[in-house]
Design an enzyme around this catalytic site. Structure first.
Site, short mmCIF file in Angstrom:
data_model
loop_
_atom_site.label_atom_id
_atom_site.label_comp_id
_atom_site.label_asym_id
_atom_site.label_seq_id
_atom_site.Cartn_x
_atom_site.Cartn_y
_atom_site.Cartn_z
N LYS A 67 -75.68 38.02 43.55
CA LYS A 67 -75.10 38.41 44.66
C LYS A 67 -74.31 39.67 44.68
O LYS A 67 -74.17 40.19 43.74
CB LYS A 67 -74.02 37.11 45.07
CG LYS A 67 -73.02 37.08 44.02
CD LYS A 67 -72.24 35.92 44.46
CE LYS A 67 -70.98 35.54 43.23
NZ LYS A 67 -69.58 35.60 43.83
N ARG A 165 -62.35 25.21 47.78
CA ARG A 165 -62.97 26.38 48.52
C ARG A 165 -64.51 25.89 49.23
O ARG A 165 -64.34 24.81 50.03
CB ARG A 165 -63.40 27.28 47.60
CG ARG A 165 -63.52 28.71 48.12
CD ARG A 165 -63.86 29.85 47.15
NE ARG A 165 -65.10 30.10 46.50
CZ ARG A 165 -65.50 30.72 45.50
NH1 ARG A 165 -64.77 31.67 45.09
NH2 ARG A 165 -66.95 30.64 45.25
N TYR A 299 -52.59 64.37 47.56
CA TYR A 299 -51.86 64.16 48.77
C TYR A 299 -50.62 63.40 48.21
O TYR A 299 -50.51 62.66 47.49
CB TYR A 299 -52.61 63.03 49.70
CG TYR A 299 -53.82 63.42 50.31
CD1 TYR A 299 -53.75 64.64 51.30
CD2 TYR A 299 -55.06 62.86 50.35
CE1 TYR A 299 -54.97 65.03 52.01
CE2 TYR A 299 -56.13 63.05 50.87
CZ TYR A 299 -56.19 64.37 51.73
OH TYR A 299 -57.25 64.59 52.26
N MET A 347 -60.49 59.94 49.37
CA MET A 347 -61.61 59.38 49.79
C MET A 347 -62.85 59.63 48.99
O MET A 347 -63.77 58.89 48.47
CB MET A 347 -61.79 59.68 51.36
CG MET A 347 -62.98 58.66 51.68
SD MET A 347 -63.23 59.21 53.65
CE MET A 347 -61.94 58.44 54.47
C1 LIG Z 1 -70.37 29.67 43.25
C2 LIG Z 1 -70.32 30.48 42.15
N1 LIG Z 1 -71.29 30.48 41.10
C3 LIG Z 1 -71.20 31.39 40.30
C4 LIG Z 1 -70.56 32.63 40.14
C5 LIG Z 1 -70.69 33.48 38.98
O1 LIG Z 1 -69.36 33.64 38.51
P1 LIG Z 1 -69.04 34.65 37.27
O2 LIG Z 1 -69.40 36.12 37.77
O3 LIG Z 1 -67.80 34.44 37.01
O4 LIG Z 1 -70.00 34.23 36.48
C6 LIG Z 1 -69.67 32.83 41.40
C7 LIG Z 1 -69.10 34.20 41.71
O5 LIG Z 1 -68.25 34.31 42.17
C8 LIG Z 1 -69.73 31.89 42.67
O6 LIG Z 1 -69.01 32.13 43.58
#
Ligand SMILES: Cc1ncc(COP(=O)(O)O)c(C=O)c1O
Length: 408
Positions: A67, A165, A299, A347
């Site tokens: 991701k 969550r 700055y 920036m």
């Molecule tokens: C639901 C879920 N699983 C796994 C992971 C992977 O976590 P990590 O990067 O600590 O291995 C994340 C990362 O935020 C997550 O949100």
């Protein structure tokens, strides 16, 4: 020096082509220096996946999390590298991220978990991507999409075992499981997985860990009682993959560790786990100049030279993901030594005080890397700006080219 009234330096005219348009003649200098670049070593990512696989208890598989553009490393090349090294599954947060992995030709098991009402369910189900369902509303939307699409979905049910969550609260779990089983019996979907996420796996010995494990066991039992037979049960993010074998179940689900960073200092260094950071962020100095003592820098003039010195201009700023919180604290390897950012990160650029050491425009500034050539690591940056290594690598900006080493 007053730059405002200095005439612009003469620029050599570029040769014109037959139509009068300029021809791309080679530059007079053969040294073409990228302003800034993030090198990503795909061989390192493959080695990290293999190391994680070897860590997984009792033959558990690996679901590599790609991701957020593979934590800034580039989703598609990293997904390919992870698969090549034997990742059984890939995972993304958003469906768009998962669809991009599919569009690049990946056909293996793939999960995505971050849904909002409206989907895109149909497109994702049609792409043979497992969809996570953590509530009744999502299950309703999945079954509606399946009826319209005319093909069953692969669904992984997510339990909230205490993170507070995403995922289904324990009080609603029995109903969700029963509804999913009913939809399965109707041929609308197959429940391929049951999963959850840990809150404090990066804090060894945290009291929330045993109750979360217990809640996961209870969620699995409930699913079993309802007649579900998931192919995969998974819980372990990177810290759990590295330190809590009792959480490994059928798959570990690491993200950060795939990219070779340690999730927390308490869990040791990457090399303690056979991991190595895959990303090195480099820039080419855009300027070097002598200035007198008492000269304000950047700055707000938050840095003032303590004496006559040399300043180096690093052409990377918060638009490139260099945190502004690193102002006055971020470490950079330039001319053989660690320097600290002098004054504010802007920036597009920041300045380092070279303390009189010789340097030239074009010399390399290494912001972070694996650390074995004396450069800082992403963990050093995280410490310097009060954040975590996750944020340092993930926020490297879109305008920083990723350069892949050892690409397939
Ligand atoms: C639901 C879920 N699983 C796994 C992971 C992977 O976590 P990590 O990067 O600590 O291995 C994340 C990362 O935020 C997550 O949100």
């Amino acid at each position: 020096m007053n730059a405002h009234h200095t005439p612009a330096p003469a620029v050599a005219a570029r040769p014109a082509g037959p139509g009068g348009s300029p021809v791309d003649a080679p530059a007079p200098s053969s040294r073409v220096l990228p302003r800034v670049r993030a090198e990503v070593d795909l061989a390192v990512i493959r080695d990290n996946v293999r190391a994680l696989r070897a860590t997984a208890r009792g033959g558990a598989g690996v679901m590599a999390v790609v991701k957020a553009d593979a934590y800034g490393h580039g989703a598609v090349p990293c997904a390919r590298a992870a698969r090549r090294a034997g990742a059984d599954w890939l995972a993304t947060a958003t469906p768009e991220e998962a669809l991009a992995v599919r569009a690049a030709g990946d056909t293996g098991p793939l999960l995505c978990w971050l849904w909002t009402p409206g989907g895109p369910w149909a497109e994702t189900i049609a792409a043979d991507i497992d969809v996570s369902v953590g509530g009744a509303w999502a299950l309703r939307e999945v079954t509606a999409a399946v009826r319209a699409l005319g093909r069953p979905a692969r669904v992984q049910l997510k339990a909230d075992t205490g993170l507070g969550r995403g995922g289904c609260a324990p009080a609603d779990w029995a109903d969700l499981v029963a509804a999913a089983r009913a939809a399965e019996a109707e041929g609308l979907l197959r429940v391929t997985g049951v999963w959850s996420h840990l809150a404090c796996a990066d804090e060894p010995g945290h009291p929330s860990i045993p109750p979360q494990l217990e809640a996961f066991r209870a969620a699995l039992e409930e699913a079993e009682r309802a007649g579900l037979r998931p192919e995969v049960r998974h819980l372990a993010n990177s810290p759990a993959a590295l330190s809590l074998p009792e959480t490994h179940y059928d798959l570990i689900r690491p993200g950060l560790a795939v990219y070779g960073l340690s999730p927390a200092p308490e869990l040791g260094l990457p090399r303690d786990h056979g991991l190595r950071p895959a990303m090195t962020l480099r820039a080419a100095l855009a300027g070097v100049k002598r200035v007198p003592g008492g000269h304000g820098v950047g700055y707000g003039h938050h840095y003032v030279t303590p004496g006559e010195t040399t300043l180096g201009l690093v052409p990377a700023g918060y638009a490139d993901g260099v945190p502004r919180h690193a102002s006055g604290t971020g470490p950079v390897l330039v001319a053989g030594k660690w320097r600290t950012i002098a004054g504010r990160v802007a920036m597009d650029q920041f300045v380092v005080d070279l303390g009189g050491d010789p340097a030239e425009p074009g010399d390399e500034a290494v912001l972070f890397g694996p650390g074995d050539h004396g450069e800082p690591t992403a963990e050093d940056w995280a410490r310097a700006c009060g954040t975590i290594g996750y944020e340092i690598v993930t926020r490297i900006g879109a305008r920083v080219p990723r350069v892949y080493l050892d690409a397939d």
